[in-house]
Design a protein around this motif. Structure first.
Motif, PDB file in Angstrom:
ATOM      1  N   LYS A  59       0.823  -1.212   0.000  1.00 16.85           N
ATOM      2  CA  LYS A  59       0.000   0.000   0.000  1.00 16.85           C
ATOM      3  C   LYS A  59       0.856   1.261   0.000  1.00 16.85           C
ATOM      4  O   LYS A  59       1.858   1.340   0.708  1.00 16.85           O
ATOM      5  CB  LYS A  59      -0.894  -0.046   1.248  1.00 16.85           C
ATOM      6  N   GLY A  60       0.463   2.253  -0.808  1.00 19.40           N
ATOM      7  CA  GLY A  60       1.096   3.570  -0.777  1.00 19.40           C
ATOM      8  C   GLY A  60       2.433   3.674  -1.478  1.00 19.40           C
ATOM      9  O   GLY A  60       3.133   4.658  -1.305  1.00 19.40           O
ATOM     10  N   LYS A  61       2.804   2.693  -2.244  1.00 20.50           N
ATOM     11  CA  LYS A  61       4.074   2.721  -2.983  1.00 20.50           C
ATOM     12  C   LYS A  61       3.782   2.913  -4.467  1.00 20.50           C
ATOM     13  O   LYS A  61       2.663   2.770  -4.920  1.00 20.50           O
ATOM     14  CB  LYS A  61       4.840   1.405  -2.794  1.00 20.50           C
ATOM     15  N   THR A  62       4.829   3.230  -5.225  1.00 23.00           N
ATOM     16  CA  THR A  62       4.704   3.392  -6.666  1.00 23.00           C
ATOM     17  C   THR A  62       5.655   2.428  -7.350  1.00 23.00           C
ATOM     18  O   THR A  62       6.822   2.367  -7.001  1.00 23.00           O
ATOM     19  CB  THR A  62       5.032   4.839  -7.089  1.00 23.00           C
ATOM     20  N   LEU A  63       5.140   1.690  -8.299  1.00 25.00           N
ATOM     21  CA  LEU A  63       5.951   0.778  -9.087  1.00 25.00           C
ATOM     22  C   LEU A  63       6.333   1.508 -10.367  1.00 25.00           C
ATOM     23  O   LEU A  63       5.485   1.879 -11.161  1.00 25.00           O
ATOM     24  CB  LEU A  63       5.136  -0.487  -9.406  1.00 25.00           C
ATOM     25  N   TRP A  64       7.631   1.764 -10.558  1.00 28.40           N
ATOM     26  CA  TRP A  64       8.075   2.564 -11.701  1.00 28.40           C
ATOM     27  C   TRP A  64       8.370   1.723 -12.927  1.00 28.40           C
ATOM     28  O   TRP A  64       8.473   2.247 -14.026  1.00 28.40           O
ATOM     29  CB  TRP A  64       9.287   3.402 -11.323  1.00 28.40           C
ATOM     30  N   VAL A  65       8.563   0.440 -12.745  1.00 29.99           N
ATOM     31  CA  VAL A  65       8.794  -0.458 -13.875  1.00 29.99           C
ATOM     32  C   VAL A  65       7.772  -1.578 -13.801  1.00 29.99           C
ATOM     33  O   VAL A  65       7.253  -1.898 -12.750  1.00 29.99           O
ATOM     34  CB  VAL A  65      10.226  -1.046 -13.870  1.00 29.99           C
ATOM     35  N   GLY A  66       7.496  -2.179 -14.939  1.00 36.93           N
ATOM     36  CA  GLY A  66       6.529  -3.260 -14.966  1.00 36.93           C
ATOM     37  C   GLY A  66       5.203  -2.786 -15.524  1.00 36.93           C
ATOM     38  O   GLY A  66       5.077  -1.676 -16.051  1.00 36.93           O
ATOM     39  N   PHE A  67       4.203  -3.633 -15.385  1.00 40.63           N
ATOM     40  CA  PHE A  67       2.888  -3.320 -15.945  1.00 40.63           C
ATOM     41  C   PHE A  67       2.115  -2.432 -14.987  1.00 40.63           C
ATOM     42  O   PHE A  67       1.954  -2.758 -13.827  1.00 40.63           O
ATOM     43  CB  PHE A  67       2.126  -4.610 -16.234  1.00 40.63           C
ATOM     44  N   ARG A  68       1.639  -1.285 -15.514  1.00 36.59           N
ATOM     45  CA  ARG A  68       0.983  -0.277 -14.692  1.00 36.59           C
ATOM     46  C   ARG A  68      -0.330   0.198 -15.299  1.00 36.59           C
ATOM     47  O   ARG A  68      -0.360   1.260 -15.912  1.00 36.59           O
ATOM     48  CB  ARG A  68       1.880   0.944 -14.566  1.00 36.59           C
ATOM     49  N   PRO A  69      -1.422  -0.528 -15.140  1.00 33.65           N
ATOM     50  CA  PRO A  69      -2.704   0.025 -15.577  1.00 33.65           C
ATOM     51  C   PRO A  69      -3.221   1.002 -14.515  1.00 33.65           C
ATOM     52  O   PRO A  69      -4.171   0.729 -13.794  1.00 33.65           O
ATOM     53  CB  PRO A  69      -3.595  -1.213 -15.714  1.00 33.65           C
ATOM     54  N   ALA A  70      -2.545   2.145 -14.413  1.00 34.27           N
ATOM     55  CA  ALA A  70      -2.838   3.111 -13.353  1.00 34.27           C
ATOM     56  C   ALA A  70      -2.632   4.529 -13.871  1.00 34.27           C
ATOM     57  O   ALA A  70      -1.900   4.755 -14.821  1.00 34.27           O
ATOM     58  CB  ALA A  70      -1.928   2.856 -12.159  1.00 34.27           C
ATOM     59  N   THR A  71      -3.281   5.486 -13.212  1.00 33.50           N
ATOM     60  CA  THR A  71      -3.170   6.891 -13.593  1.00 33.50           C
ATOM     61  C   THR A  71      -2.764   7.765 -12.406  1.00 33.50           C
ATOM     62  O   THR A  71      -3.120   8.932 -12.343  1.00 33.50           O
ATOM     63  CB  THR A  71      -4.500   7.402 -14.171  1.00 33.50           C
ATOM     64  N   SER A  72      -2.020   7.176 -11.474  1.00 33.88           N
ATOM     65  CA  SER A  72      -1.636   7.931 -10.297  1.00 33.88           C
ATOM     66  C   SER A  72      -0.422   7.287  -9.625  1.00 33.88           C
ATOM     67  O   SER A  72      -0.102   6.132  -9.877  1.00 33.88           O
ATOM     68  CB  SER A  72      -2.805   7.969  -9.310  1.00 33.88           C
ATOM     69  N   ARG A  73       0.207   8.053  -8.771  1.00 36.34           N
ATOM     70  CA  ARG A  73       1.265   7.523  -7.918  1.00 36.34           C
ATOM     71  C   ARG A  73       0.653   7.140  -6.577  1.00 36.34           C
ATOM     72  O   ARG A  73      -0.480   7.466  -6.284  1.00 36.34           O
ATOM     73  CB  ARG A  73       2.350   8.578  -7.712  1.00 36.34           C
ATOM     74  N   LYS A  74       1.423   6.457  -5.747  1.00 40.11           N
ATOM     75  CA  LYS A  74       1.016   6.036  -4.397  1.00 40.11           C
ATOM     76  C   LYS A  74      -0.258   5.192  -4.428  1.00 40.11           C
ATOM     77  O   LYS A  74      -1.210   5.453  -3.698  1.00 40.11           O
ATOM     78  CB  LYS A  74       0.869   7.242  -3.472  1.00 40.11           C
ATOM     79  N   GLY A  75      -0.229   4.193  -5.271  1.00 39.11           N
ATOM     80  CA  GLY A  75      -1.356   3.275  -5.376  1.00 39.11           C
ATOM     81  C   GLY A  75      -1.057   1.977  -4.651  1.00 39.11           C
ATOM     82  O   GLY A  75      -0.515   1.985  -3.542  1.00 39.11           O
ATOM     83  N   LEU A  76      -1.388   0.864  -5.289  1.00 39.91           N
ATOM     84  CA  LEU A  76      -1.212  -0.459  -4.703  1.00 39.91           C
ATOM     85  C   LEU A  76      -0.399  -1.344  -5.641  1.00 39.91           C
ATOM     86  O   LEU A  76      -0.658  -1.375  -6.842  1.00 39.91           O
ATOM     87  CB  LEU A  76      -2.573  -1.120  -4.463  1.00 39.91           C
ATOM     88  N   ILE A  77       0.555  -2.052  -5.082  1.00 37.86           N
ATOM     89  CA  ILE A  77       1.302  -3.057  -5.844  1.00 37.86           C
ATOM     90  C   ILE A  77       0.707  -4.405  -5.463  1.00 37.86           C
ATOM     91  O   ILE A  77       0.789  -4.826  -4.309  1.00 37.86           O
ATOM     92  CB  ILE A  77       2.806  -3.018  -5.530  1.00 37.86           C
ATOM     93  N   VAL A  78       0.091  -5.059  -6.430  1.00 32.83           N
ATOM     94  CA  VAL A  78      -0.544  -6.353  -6.206  1.00 32.83           C
ATOM     95  C   VAL A  78       0.450  -7.435  -6.618  1.00 32.83           C
ATOM     96  O   VAL A  78       0.832  -7.520  -7.781  1.00 32.83           O
ATOM     97  CB  VAL A  78      -1.853  -6.473  -7.020  1.00 32.83           C
ATOM     98  N   LYS A  79       0.860  -8.236  -5.651  1.00 32.95           N
ATOM     99  CA  LYS A  79       1.788  -9.333  -5.938  1.00 32.95           C
ATOM    100  C   LYS A  79       0.972 -10.617  -6.029  1.00 32.95           C
ATOM    101  O   LYS A  79       0.186 -10.926  -5.131  1.00 32.95           O
ATOM    102  CB  LYS A  79       2.841  -9.443  -4.842  1.00 32.95           C
ATOM    103  N   TYR A  80       1.186 -11.347  -7.121  1.00 33.66           N
ATOM    104  CA  TYR A  80       0.427 -12.576  -7.328  1.00 33.66           C
ATOM    105  C   TYR A  80       1.320 -13.647  -7.934  1.00 33.66           C
ATOM    106  O   TYR A  80       2.396 -13.362  -8.441  1.00 33.66           O
ATOM    107  CB  TYR A  80      -0.809 -12.316  -8.190  1.00 33.66           C
ATOM    108  N   ASP A  81       0.843 -14.884  -7.871  1.00 32.91           N
ATOM    109  CA  ASP A  81       1.616 -16.053  -8.267  1.00 32.91           C
ATOM    110  C   ASP A  81       2.950 -16.020  -7.514  1.00 32.91           C
ATOM    111  O   ASP A  81       2.976 -15.708  -6.332  1.00 32.91           O
ATOM    112  CB  ASP A  81       1.782 -16.129  -9.784  1.00 32.91           C
TER     113      ASP A  81
END
Length: 143
Positions: free
Chosen positions: A91-113
């Protein structure tokens, strides 16, 4: 439950500024006559880029359901992840690389598999986390 994507001021300035610049080039080229002499291909390319950027900006949303899990849409990019596959949400972090279907910073990084990550930015992180924990209480939430 559907969640709209939060619109960050930085992302808004970039999208609107870039689209204004591209439309300005298009209008200047039409007035100057250079677009007509070069054909319609540059005009089509510029309009396609403007359309894609607006589609990404206004067409980003997320949906949580028991049947489909997390469904994300960001313009032409779509996908779904079952809630049973999600292991952790940062919560509250920004992922700068990778897949980002987002329009904002400080969102959610969902880790799966095992090693996959997806960055999303719902309008309210707390209500999204609350709803996803109702669907799968085993998800680890970190800040």
């Amino acid at each position: 439950m559907k969640f709209e994507s939060k619109k960050d001021i930085l992302f808004s300035i970039i999208i609107i500024g870039l689209n204004t610049f591209l439309i300005g080039i298009l209008i200047f080229g039409l007035i100057d006559g250079t677009m007509k002499s070069q054909g319609y291909i540059p005009m089509i390319i510029i309009l396609a880029v403007v359309w894609l950027l607006f589609w990404l900006y206004f067409g980003t949303s997320y949906k949580l359901s028991k049947e489909d899990g997390l469904v994300y849409k960001s313009g032409p990019f779509r996908g779904k992840i079952g809630t049973d596959r999600i292991t952790e949400i940062v919560k509250g972090k920004t992922l700068w690389v990778g897949f980002r279907p987002a329009t904002s910073r400080k969102g959610l990084i969902v880790k799966y598999d095992k090693f996959n990550e997806l960055y999303i930015s719902p309008k309210t992180n707390e209500s999204f986390i609350e709803k996803i924990l109702e669907l799968n209480s085993k998800i680890k939430i970190t800040a």
